[in-house]
Motif scaffolding. Structure first.
Motif, PDB file in Angstrom:
ATOM      1  N   LYS A  41       0.824  -0.951   0.111  1.00 21.15           N
ATOM      2  CA  LYS A  41      -0.077  -0.031   0.121  1.00 21.15           C
ATOM      3  C   LYS A  41       0.890   1.262   0.112  1.00 21.15           C
ATOM      4  N   ALA A  42       1.919   1.270   0.729  1.00 24.26           N
ATOM      5  CA  ALA A  42       2.914   2.473   0.869  1.00 24.26           C
ATOM      6  C   ALA A  42       3.768   2.332  -0.559  1.00 24.26           C
ATOM      7  N   SER A  43       3.844   1.566  -1.284  1.00 24.21           N
ATOM      8  CA  SER A  43       4.859   1.610  -2.413  1.00 24.21           C
ATOM      9  C   SER A  43       4.435   2.653  -3.460  1.00 24.21           C
ATOM     10  N   LEU A  44       5.458   3.189  -4.338  1.00 22.29           N
ATOM     11  CA  LEU A  44       5.358   4.189  -5.221  1.00 22.29           C
ATOM     12  C   LEU A  44       4.580   3.281  -6.398  1.00 22.29           C
ATOM     13  N   ARG A  45       4.886   2.147  -6.936  1.00 27.52           N
ATOM     14  CA  ARG A  45       4.148   1.517  -7.800  1.00 27.52           C
ATOM     15  C   ARG A  45       2.661   1.358  -7.561  1.00 27.52           C
ATOM     16  N   ASN A  46       2.310   1.301  -6.520  1.00 33.16           N
ATOM     17  CA  ASN A  46       0.749   1.198  -5.871  1.00 33.16           C
ATOM     18  C   ASN A  46       0.169   2.662  -6.042  1.00 33.16           C
ATOM     19  N   LYS A  47       0.873   3.678  -5.706  1.00 33.31           N
ATOM     20  CA  LYS A  47       0.257   4.893  -5.813  1.00 33.31           C
ATOM     21  C   LYS A  47       0.315   5.393  -7.137  1.00 33.31           C
ATOM     22  N   VAL A  48       1.110   5.172  -8.174  1.00 37.04           N
ATOM     23  CA  VAL A  48       1.322   5.576  -9.357  1.00 37.04           C
ATOM     24  C   VAL A  48       0.074   4.581 -10.093  1.00 37.04           C
TER      25      VAL A  48
END
Length: 123
Positions: A41-48
């Motif tokens: 959930k905290a990963s950049l790939r998830n946010k992107v």
């Protein structure tokens, strides 16, 4: 088994979970942990990716809990469930460092997981 989502959404969750397995190499029980969900959930790939990864892990965790370690069905040759799993451990030239800019959320997660701050690398 579908859990109240459209068929296309369910397929997307399954594919994303398979890709996460391919990327991270975690066993299914490891992917069903709260810690794995939090890191994803905290990963950049998830946010992107519009939080598709964490949504997929959440659905997988729900399924894993309901499944309770029972026998799995054979997926046969269904491409939706296939992963490449190509591992290259001999790349000593690749170094990964903590980014210079770290969000408050990322810093908090790093501290909760007792990860080093400053300059570090994966060996």
């Amino acid at each position: 088994e579908r859990q109240g989502v459209k068929e296309s959404t369910a397929r997307s969750y399954v594919r994303t979970t398979a890709l996460l397995f391919d990327d991270d190499g975690k066993c299914p029980s490891g992917m069903a942990t709260q810690e794995y969900f939090d890191v994803t959930k905290a990963s950049l790939r998830n946010k992107v990716g519009n939080c598709q990864r964490s949504a997929s892990v959440k659905r997988f965790r729900d399924w894993w809990t309901a499944h309770k370690g029972g026998p799995l069905e054979d997926a046969g040759n269904m491409k939706m469930y296939q992963v490449k799993r190509v591992v290259n451990f001999q790349r000593s030239d690749v170094k990964q460092t903590v980014p210079d800019v770290e969000t408050h959320e990322e810093k908090q997660l790093r501290q909760e997981l007792d990860l080093p701050d400053g300059n570090w690398q994966v060996k």
